[in-house]
Write an enzyme that holds these catalytic residues in place. Structure first.
Site, PDB file in Angstrom:
ATOM      1  N   LYS A  12      10.843   0.157 -26.351  1.00  0.00           N
ATOM      2  CA  LYS A  12       9.618   0.872 -25.965  1.00  0.00           C
ATOM      3  C   LYS A  12       9.830   1.568 -24.619  1.00  0.00           C
ATOM      4  O   LYS A  12      10.823   1.290 -23.925  1.00  0.00           O
ATOM      5  CB  LYS A  12       8.456  -0.114 -25.896  1.00  0.00           C
ATOM      6  CG  LYS A  12       8.602  -1.134 -24.774  1.00  0.00           C
ATOM      7  CD  LYS A  12       7.591  -2.280 -24.913  1.00  0.00           C
ATOM      8  CE  LYS A  12       7.738  -3.256 -23.762  1.00  0.00           C
ATOM      9  NZ  LYS A  12       7.038  -4.524 -23.998  1.00  0.00           N
ATOM     10  N   TYR A 248       5.131  16.567   4.083  1.00  0.00           N
ATOM     11  CA  TYR A 248       3.668  16.628   3.981  1.00  0.00           C
ATOM     12  C   TYR A 248       2.993  15.555   4.825  1.00  0.00           C
ATOM     13  O   TYR A 248       3.461  14.407   4.871  1.00  0.00           O
ATOM     14  CB  TYR A 248       3.235  16.383   2.539  1.00  0.00           C
ATOM     15  CG  TYR A 248       3.492  17.513   1.592  1.00  0.00           C
ATOM     16  CD1 TYR A 248       3.081  18.822   1.867  1.00  0.00           C
ATOM     17  CD2 TYR A 248       4.132  17.268   0.370  1.00  0.00           C
ATOM     18  CE1 TYR A 248       3.315  19.845   0.969  1.00  0.00           C
ATOM     19  CE2 TYR A 248       4.362  18.288  -0.539  1.00  0.00           C
ATOM     20  CZ  TYR A 248       3.954  19.582  -0.238  1.00  0.00           C
ATOM     21  OH  TYR A 248       4.176  20.584  -1.122  1.00  0.00           O
TER      22      TYR A 248
END
Ligand code: PLP
Length: 356
Positions: A12, A248
């Site tokens: 998965k 940032y």
């Protein structure tokens, strides 16, 4: 695991970030009883490339997709009583039997059939002979996170009691399975007919506690070796004077004249934004600290102390370089999460390359 224990390879989450086709190419010729996925979408993705793969779906399949799942012979985890009648109807319509693995609730309180409702399930299953109970499964709540395994023992006991109820009602079960990686590694008596191996198949320990428990029981460990490395390259090198900001939010300010490497990877790629000003990468065999915030596709690292850094030098985010190594566990610790999340969130669009 021994010759009489089957393996369900848990693939998965893009094979825990390792790549569906890369991992399946390697596993498809091994003795794998099932490829275990979470969803019908994952089952579809895998079988589009490998049509004959035996699939076990661990998660929920919506009712309107059950007919399709039966037509593909996918094994379903069953824990809603409503599903039995729907499966039975579609089984009759498609001419295929519906194969299910009963998922028992033993204390995780996730997906599962409670002990109280089990008699009703058994009656309903007996009314619908085209719904074949191939497997009986459970999942442990508390093996990875502790070295105290009393809750796991309690769950195992619940499992045995419920299994006995099912079998003594005349439902023949071919595959009993309870163990994911941690239980497989630590407790032989959880193996039954099959184990569901996820994280350990990729060479990662389920947790520090599992590792410690294993080493205490077996002595020195040389069992697991991580198979995944994650690499980027240096996209720019720049000299930044003392007192300038990086990135940032101006969260980092240089305290000395610095040499900064720009690296073209970011949180979109799965490099967790929590690694901002915390993580390290490897360049020329040395650790370079992440400076400033991780951006969407870019971050910066300090290479002032590393001589001769060149454009397009290899940058290791996870893996070995020279005598240094950065593990998924280390990144997980920095990002306040677990190795499972670190690898499973590496963006599937990044190329995965088999190197050995
Ligand atoms: C994901 C999962 C596994 C695999 O767990 P690991 O700890 O990665 O081995 C096994 N069983 C179920 C039901 C799962 O959801």
């Amino acid at each position: 695991m021994g010759a009489d224990v089957g393996i369900a390879a848990v693939v998965k989450a893009f094979a825990y970030g390792h790549g569906y086709s890369q991992v399946t190419d390697i596993l498809k010729d091994q003795e794998i009883k099932f490829f275990a996925v979470h969803s019908i979408d994952e089952a579809e993705t895998l079988t589009r490339k490998y049509p004959d793969l035996p699939i076990l779906i661990l998660g929920y399949v919506p009712k309107n997709m059950l007919e399709y799942a039966i037509s593909k012979h996918w094994r379903l985890s069953l824990y809603n009583i409503e599903t039995i009648g729907v499966l039975s109807k579609f089984a009759a319509k498609t001419g295929n039997d519906a194969y299910v693995h009963l998922k028992l609730e033993t204390g995780t309180n996730r997906q599962g059939i409670s002990r109280k409702l089990l008699p009703e399930f058994i009656e309903e299953l007996k009314r619908h002979p085209k719904v074949i109970s191939e497997g009986v499964a459970m999942h442990f709540a508390n093996i990875e996170d502790t070295t105290d395994h009393s809750f796991a023992q309690h769950q195992l006991k619940q499992y045995r009691i419920m299994l006995e109820q099912i079998e003594s009602a005349g439902i023949a079960i071919e595959i009993r399975h309870t163990a994911s990686s941690a239980a497989s590694l630590l407790f032989d008596k959880t193996h039954f007919d099959m184990v569901r191996l996820g994280v350990s198949m990729y060479g990662l320990w389920p947790s520090k506690e599992t590792y410690l428990s294993y080493v205490m029981a077996h002595g020195k460990d040389s069992l697991l070796k991580p198979v995944l490395s994650w690499k980027s390259i240096v996209a720019q090198i720049k000299d930044v004077p003392a007192g300038e900001y990086i990135g940032y939010g101006c969260t980092y300010r240089t305290t000395a004249d610095s040499r900064i490497a720009v690296i073209p990877a970011g949180y979109y790629d799965g490099y967790d934004r929590k690694l901002s000003n915390i993580g390290y990468v490897l360049i020329r065999g040395k650790r370079a600290p992440v400076r400033g915030r991780i951006c969407m596709d870019i971050f910066m690292a300090d290479v002032t102390h590393i001589p001769d850094v060149h454009l397009e030098d290899e940058v290791v985010l996870i893996g070995k370089q020279g005598n240094e190594q950065l593990t998924a566990e280390q990144l997980a610790e920095w990002a306040d999460t677990i190795n499972y999340e670190i690898v499973s969130r590496i963006n599937p669009l990044l190329p995965r390359i088999i190197v050995e």
